[in-house]
Design an enzyme around this catalytic site. Sequence first.
Site, PDB file in Angstrom:
ATOM      1  N   ASP A   9       0.863  -1.013   0.348  1.00 52.14           N
ATOM      2  CA  ASP A   9       0.266  -0.154  -0.011  1.00 52.14           C
ATOM      3  C   ASP A   9       0.819   1.388   0.053  1.00 52.14           C
ATOM      4  OD1 ASP A   9      -2.908   1.281   0.136  1.00 52.14           O
ATOM      5  OD2 ASP A   9      -1.877   2.114   1.780  1.00 52.14           O
ATOM      6  N   SER A  10       0.433   2.386  -0.360  1.00 50.40           N
ATOM      7  CA  SER A  10       1.100   3.249  -0.395  1.00 50.40           C
ATOM      8  C   SER A  10       1.234   3.648   1.346  1.00 50.40           C
ATOM      9  CB  SER A  10      -0.136   4.458  -0.672  1.00 50.40           C
ATOM     10  OG  SER A  10      -0.968   4.950  -0.285  1.00 50.40           O
ATOM     11  N   TYR A  41      -0.295   8.116  -2.883  1.00 54.89           N
ATOM     12  CA  TYR A  41      -0.091   8.046  -4.468  1.00 54.89           C
ATOM     13  C   TYR A  41      -1.021   8.503  -5.664  1.00 54.89           C
ATOM     14  CZ  TYR A  41       3.355   3.938  -3.109  1.00 54.89           C
ATOM     15  OH  TYR A  41       4.253   3.071  -3.190  1.00 54.89           O
ATOM     16  N   GLY A  42      -2.497   9.547  -4.995  1.00 55.11           N
ATOM     17  CA  GLY A  42      -2.998   9.997  -5.572  1.00 55.11           C
ATOM     18  C   GLY A  42      -2.681  10.534  -6.895  1.00 55.11           C
ATOM     19  N   CYS A  72      -3.879  -1.077  -2.097  1.00 56.96           N
ATOM     20  CA  CYS A  72      -3.767   0.904  -3.013  1.00 56.96           C
ATOM     21  C   CYS A  72      -4.385   0.012  -4.174  1.00 56.96           C
ATOM     22  CB  CYS A  72      -2.510   1.036  -3.058  1.00 56.96           C
ATOM     23  SG  CYS A  72      -2.301   2.735  -4.229  1.00 56.96           S
ATOM     24  N   ASN A  73      -5.257   1.358  -4.125  1.00 58.97           N
ATOM     25  CA  ASN A  73      -6.658   1.950  -5.446  1.00 58.97           C
ATOM     26  C   ASN A  73      -5.616   2.207  -6.775  1.00 58.97           C
ATOM     27  OD1 ASN A  73      -9.789   1.182  -4.488  1.00 58.97           O
ATOM     28  ND2 ASN A  73      -8.873   1.253  -3.006  1.00 58.97           N
ATOM     29  N   THR A  74      -4.609   3.650  -6.370  1.00 55.08           N
ATOM     30  CA  THR A  74      -4.308   4.104  -7.476  1.00 55.08           C
ATOM     31  C   THR A  74      -3.480   2.655  -7.566  1.00 55.08           C
ATOM     32  OG1 THR A  74      -4.701   5.927  -6.169  1.00 55.08           O
ATOM     33  CG2 THR A  74      -2.891   6.049  -7.614  1.00 55.08           C
ATOM     34  N   GLU A 151      -2.872   9.613   7.069  1.00 57.61           N
ATOM     35  CA  GLU A 151      -1.501   9.634   7.835  1.00 57.61           C
ATOM     36  C   GLU A 151      -1.390  10.182   8.935  1.00 57.61           C
ATOM     37  OE1 GLU A 151       0.911   7.750   6.160  1.00 57.61           O
ATOM     38  OE2 GLU A 151      -1.185   6.515   5.002  1.00 57.61           O
ATOM     39  N   CYS A 184     -10.601   3.442  -1.226  1.00 58.07           N
ATOM     40  CA  CYS A 184      -9.387   3.800  -0.766  1.00 58.07           C
ATOM     41  C   CYS A 184      -8.971   3.094   0.093  1.00 58.07           C
ATOM     42  CB  CYS A 184      -8.638   5.574  -0.480  1.00 58.07           C
ATOM     43  SG  CYS A 184      -7.249   6.091  -0.154  1.00 58.07           S
ATOM     44  N   HIS A 186      -7.442   3.706   2.792  1.00 58.79           N
ATOM     45  CA  HIS A 186      -7.043   4.260   4.354  1.00 58.79           C
ATOM     46  C   HIS A 186      -8.511   5.021   4.628  1.00 58.79           C
ATOM     47  CE1 HIS A 186      -2.702   5.302   2.989  1.00 58.79           C
ATOM     48  NE2 HIS A 186      -2.728   5.589   3.951  1.00 58.79           N
TER      49      HIS A 186
END
Length: 273
Positions: A9-10, A41-42, A72-74, A151, A184, A186
């Site tokens: 993941d980011s 990352y988005g 991570c969706n991105t 974050e 996402c 998160h």
Amino acid sequence: MKKAIGIIDSGVGGLTVAHEFMRQLPKENLLYVGDTARCPYGPRPREEVIDYTWEMVEFLLDKDIKMLIIACNTATAFALDQLKRELSIPVIGVIQPGARAAIKVTRNNHVGVIGTEGTIYSGAYEKELQKIKSDIHYYGLPCPPFVPMVEKGIISGNEALKIVDTVLEPLKEQEDLDTLILGCTHYPIIKPIIQEIMGNEISIISSGEETAREASTILDMQHLLNDDEGTPEHKFYATGERHVFAQMIHRLFCQFPDKQIQIMQTKLAKRMY
């Protein structure tokens, strides 16, 4: 130690997916990499996200993982197809499971997705939803402040509530919306606030449960399930400062014995061209 499932993941968001794996697959060992040093990352260009994703993947491949989860969706939107083509192990992203889960629960086929700029503008969710059910009405909303907020550990209280309320204002105007995908990983960390802002009549979907279910099926079909009765080991690597990372792990995994969980900091090797 039996071969582990690798999760990337980011940042800390994919911990929500890891938590679901630990719940549904309690005998499996997990290796998690969160690229906290370069999160989010988005907003990043597609090629940069792909490069960073491969750096995490190569780190885990060196540890001989048996399955890769792109939490991570991105990264899923930009790199999943390439990773599936080039890797010899099963690779699962979080977009398709999330879309399937939304299709199951929507009552009127009006589905919203919130995510990073990269995820929403890629059109990956819209494409996946339409592929499963062509008459779906789709609403996508990028939410850039959410990942930095999580974050930093701002996941409750008035500050978090104010940010979420402001960002989701355009989505609240969609009166027919009955289902919202947290696009996402998160976002499940702030799901209670999102639910409060959107209202209890909205079904909120996070993809972790569906992703773990799909992984379990694939591992079983390919005879890769861990049948060892020993205590599993879970290793969590952060590429940046580990304080908030460790706090989030202890918050999410408080019901699991500390001896099962190791938290480490690592640097990823730059890809060579």
